[in-house]
Design a protein around this motif. Structure first.
Motif, PDB file in Angstrom:
ATOM      1  N   LEU A 177       3.142  17.294  35.773  1.00 49.50           N
ATOM      2  CA  LEU A 177       2.065  18.271  35.954  1.00 49.50           C
ATOM      3  C   LEU A 177       0.720  17.687  35.510  1.00 49.50           C
ATOM      4  CD1 LEU A 177       3.838  21.573  34.846  1.00 49.50           C
ATOM      5  CD2 LEU A 177       3.259  20.852  37.178  1.00 49.50           C
ATOM      6  N   PHE A 178       0.742  16.887  34.454  1.00 53.14           N
ATOM      7  CA  PHE A 178      -0.494  16.240  34.029  1.00 53.14           C
ATOM      8  C   PHE A 178      -0.958  15.254  35.099  1.00 53.14           C
ATOM      9  CE2 PHE A 178      -3.014  12.962  31.990  1.00 53.14           C
ATOM     10  CZ  PHE A 178      -4.013  13.751  31.428  1.00 53.14           C
ATOM     11  N   ALA A 179      -0.042  14.494  35.667  1.00 53.37           N
ATOM     12  CA  ALA A 179      -0.397  13.544  36.727  1.00 53.37           C
ATOM     13  C   ALA A 179      -1.031  14.273  37.913  1.00 53.37           C
ATOM     14  CB  ALA A 179       0.830  12.750  37.167  1.00 53.37           C
ATOM     15  N   VAL A 180      -0.505  15.425  38.258  1.00 50.39           N
ATOM     16  CA  VAL A 180      -1.085  16.227  39.339  1.00 50.39           C
ATOM     17  C   VAL A 180      -2.513  16.636  38.981  1.00 50.39           C
ATOM     18  CG1 VAL A 180      -0.926  18.441  40.576  1.00 50.39           C
ATOM     19  CG2 VAL A 180       1.137  17.043  40.225  1.00 50.39           C
ATOM     20  N   ARG A 181      -2.726  17.035  37.747  1.00 51.85           N
ATOM     21  CA  ARG A 181      -4.086  17.390  37.302  1.00 51.85           C
ATOM     22  C   ARG A 181      -5.027  16.197  37.422  1.00 51.85           C
ATOM     23  NH1 ARG A 181      -4.961  20.409  31.871  1.00 51.85           N
ATOM     24  NH2 ARG A 181      -6.915  20.822  32.945  1.00 51.85           N
ATOM     25  N   VAL A 182      -4.531  15.020  37.061  1.00 52.45           N
ATOM     26  CA  VAL A 182      -5.364  13.812  37.129  1.00 52.45           C
ATOM     27  C   VAL A 182      -5.719  13.490  38.578  1.00 52.45           C
ATOM     28  CG1 VAL A 182      -5.356  11.303  36.753  1.00 52.45           C
ATOM     29  CG2 VAL A 182      -4.615  12.840  34.930  1.00 52.45           C
ATOM     30  N   VAL A 183      -4.759  13.618  39.478  1.00 55.46           N
ATOM     31  CA  VAL A 183      -5.036  13.367  40.897  1.00 55.46           C
ATOM     32  C   VAL A 183      -6.087  14.353  41.407  1.00 55.46           C
ATOM     33  CG1 VAL A 183      -4.050  13.424  43.235  1.00 55.46           C
ATOM     34  CG2 VAL A 183      -2.809  12.275  41.386  1.00 55.46           C
ATOM     35  N   ASN A 184      -5.931  15.620  41.042  1.00 55.83           N
ATOM     36  CA  ASN A 184      -6.919  16.622  41.462  1.00 55.83           C
ATOM     37  C   ASN A 184      -8.292  16.352  40.851  1.00 55.83           C
ATOM     38  OD1 ASN A 184      -5.228  18.040  43.198  1.00 55.83           O
ATOM     39  ND2 ASN A 184      -4.409  19.274  41.526  1.00 55.83           N
ATOM     40  N   LEU A 185      -8.314  15.895  39.613  1.00 56.12           N
ATOM     41  CA  LEU A 185      -9.580  15.541  38.980  1.00 56.12           C
ATOM     42  C   LEU A 185     -10.210  14.346  39.686  1.00 56.12           C
ATOM     43  CD1 LEU A 185     -11.729  15.836  36.805  1.00 56.12           C
ATOM     44  CD2 LEU A 185     -10.249  14.490  35.273  1.00 56.12           C
ATOM     45  N   TYR A 186      -9.384  13.382  40.053  1.00 56.08           N
ATOM     46  CA  TYR A 186      -9.897  12.219  40.804  1.00 56.08           C
ATOM     47  C   TYR A 186     -10.555  12.674  42.109  1.00 56.08           C
ATOM     48  CZ  TYR A 186     -10.067   8.108  43.737  1.00 56.08           C
ATOM     49  OH  TYR A 186     -10.506   7.125  44.579  1.00 56.08           O
ATOM     50  N   LYS A 187      -9.895  13.584  42.826  1.00 55.74           N
ATOM     51  CA  LYS A 187     -10.463  14.091  44.074  1.00 55.74           C
ATOM     52  C   LYS A 187     -11.803  14.784  43.820  1.00 55.74           C
ATOM     53  CE  LYS A 187      -6.427  15.998  45.650  1.00 55.74           C
ATOM     54  NZ  LYS A 187      -5.622  16.821  46.567  1.00 55.74           N
ATOM     55  N   TYR A 188     -11.849  15.598  42.777  1.00 56.10           N
ATOM     56  CA  TYR A 188     -13.082  16.291  42.416  1.00 56.10           C
ATOM     57  C   TYR A 188     -14.190  15.290  42.068  1.00 56.10           C
ATOM     58  CZ  TYR A 188     -16.330  18.592  39.182  1.00 56.10           C
ATOM     59  OH  TYR A 188     -17.455  19.026  38.523  1.00 56.10           O
ATOM     60  N   LEU A 189     -13.871  14.311  41.218  1.00 59.18           N
ATOM     61  CA  LEU A 189     -14.888  13.348  40.794  1.00 59.18           C
ATOM     62  C   LEU A 189     -15.408  12.511  41.960  1.00 59.18           C
ATOM     63  CD1 LEU A 189     -13.310  12.157  37.433  1.00 59.18           C
ATOM     64  CD2 LEU A 189     -15.418  13.510  37.708  1.00 59.18           C
ATOM     65  N   SER A 190     -14.522  12.113  42.848  1.00 60.78           N
ATOM     66  CA  SER A 190     -14.961  11.270  43.964  1.00 60.78           C
ATOM     67  C   SER A 190     -15.660  12.089  45.057  1.00 60.78           C
ATOM     68  CB  SER A 190     -13.793  10.469  44.543  1.00 60.78           C
ATOM     69  OG  SER A 190     -12.774  11.318  45.001  1.00 60.78           O
ATOM     70  N   GLU A 191     -15.170  13.280  45.339  1.00 68.10           N
ATOM     71  CA  GLU A 191     -15.759  14.080  46.412  1.00 68.10           C
ATOM     72  C   GLU A 191     -16.998  14.861  45.974  1.00 68.10           C
ATOM     73  OE1 GLU A 191     -12.531  16.493  47.874  1.00 68.10           O
ATOM     74  OE2 GLU A 191     -11.375  14.734  48.507  1.00 68.10           O
ATOM     75  N   GLU A 192     -16.963  15.444  44.781  1.00 68.01           N
ATOM     76  CA  GLU A 192     -18.064  16.303  44.329  1.00 68.01           C
ATOM     77  C   GLU A 192     -19.120  15.554  43.524  1.00 68.01           C
ATOM     78  OE1 GLU A 192     -18.276  19.572  45.227  1.00 68.01           O
ATOM     79  OE2 GLU A 192     -16.431  19.307  46.377  1.00 68.01           O
ATOM     80  N   LYS A 193     -18.684  14.585  42.743  1.00 72.62           N
ATOM     81  CA  LYS A 193     -19.607  13.886  41.834  1.00 72.62           C
ATOM     82  C   LYS A 193     -19.952  12.475  42.308  1.00 72.62           C
ATOM     83  CE  LYS A 193     -19.632  16.994  38.416  1.00 72.62           C
ATOM     84  NZ  LYS A 193     -20.820  17.457  37.710  1.00 72.62           N
TER      85      LYS A 193
END
Length: 125
Positions: free
Chosen positions: A14-30
């Motif tokens: 579940l933590f790995a899933v959070r990290v993947v989602n954070l990666y998507k957010y950081l690359s797409e939004e930031k």
């Protein structure tokens, strides 16, 4: 022990899933690509190493795999701290992720300690 190991597998996944989602957010939004790639590497490797430990060849191999997972947790905290200090993450985003990581670290350390104690008992018998 197997029940706790399943909890560790589940929580780390579940933590790995959070990290993947954070990666998507950081690359797409930031538009942040460098730090987030380091984060995704270390953050997802924790769960991978825990999965490997389940099929360890020996108790020493089990300890070794979990010890590496522990190091990856610490590295992941570093990347999260850096992302927070550079304003890519808010304080609350950071705290939420680090809270999960600290919980994983406690479980990992508990497994390592218990396994080492059991090995010592066997060798002293």
């Amino acid at each position: 022990m197997s029940m706790k190991r399943n909890v560790l597998k589940e929580k780390s996944f579940l933590f790995a899933v959070r990290v993947v989602n954070l990666y998507k957010y950081l690359s797409e939004e930031k538009n942040e690509f460098i730090l987030s790639k380091q984060l995704i590497r270390s953050g997802t490797s924790v769960a991978s190493l825990i999965r490997e430990s389940v099929n360890a060849e020996s108790k020493l191999d089990f300890i070794h795999k979990l010890s590496i997972a522990q190091k990856e947790c610490d590295e992941t905290v570093y990347w999260l701290e850096l992302l927070k200090e550079t304003k890519y993450l808010t304080q609350s985003q950071y705290e939420s992720l680090v809270t999960d990581l600290i919980e994983l670290l406690k479980i990992i350390r508990s497994f390592i300690l218990t396994t080492k104690q059991n090995l010592t008992k066997i060798h002293n018998s």
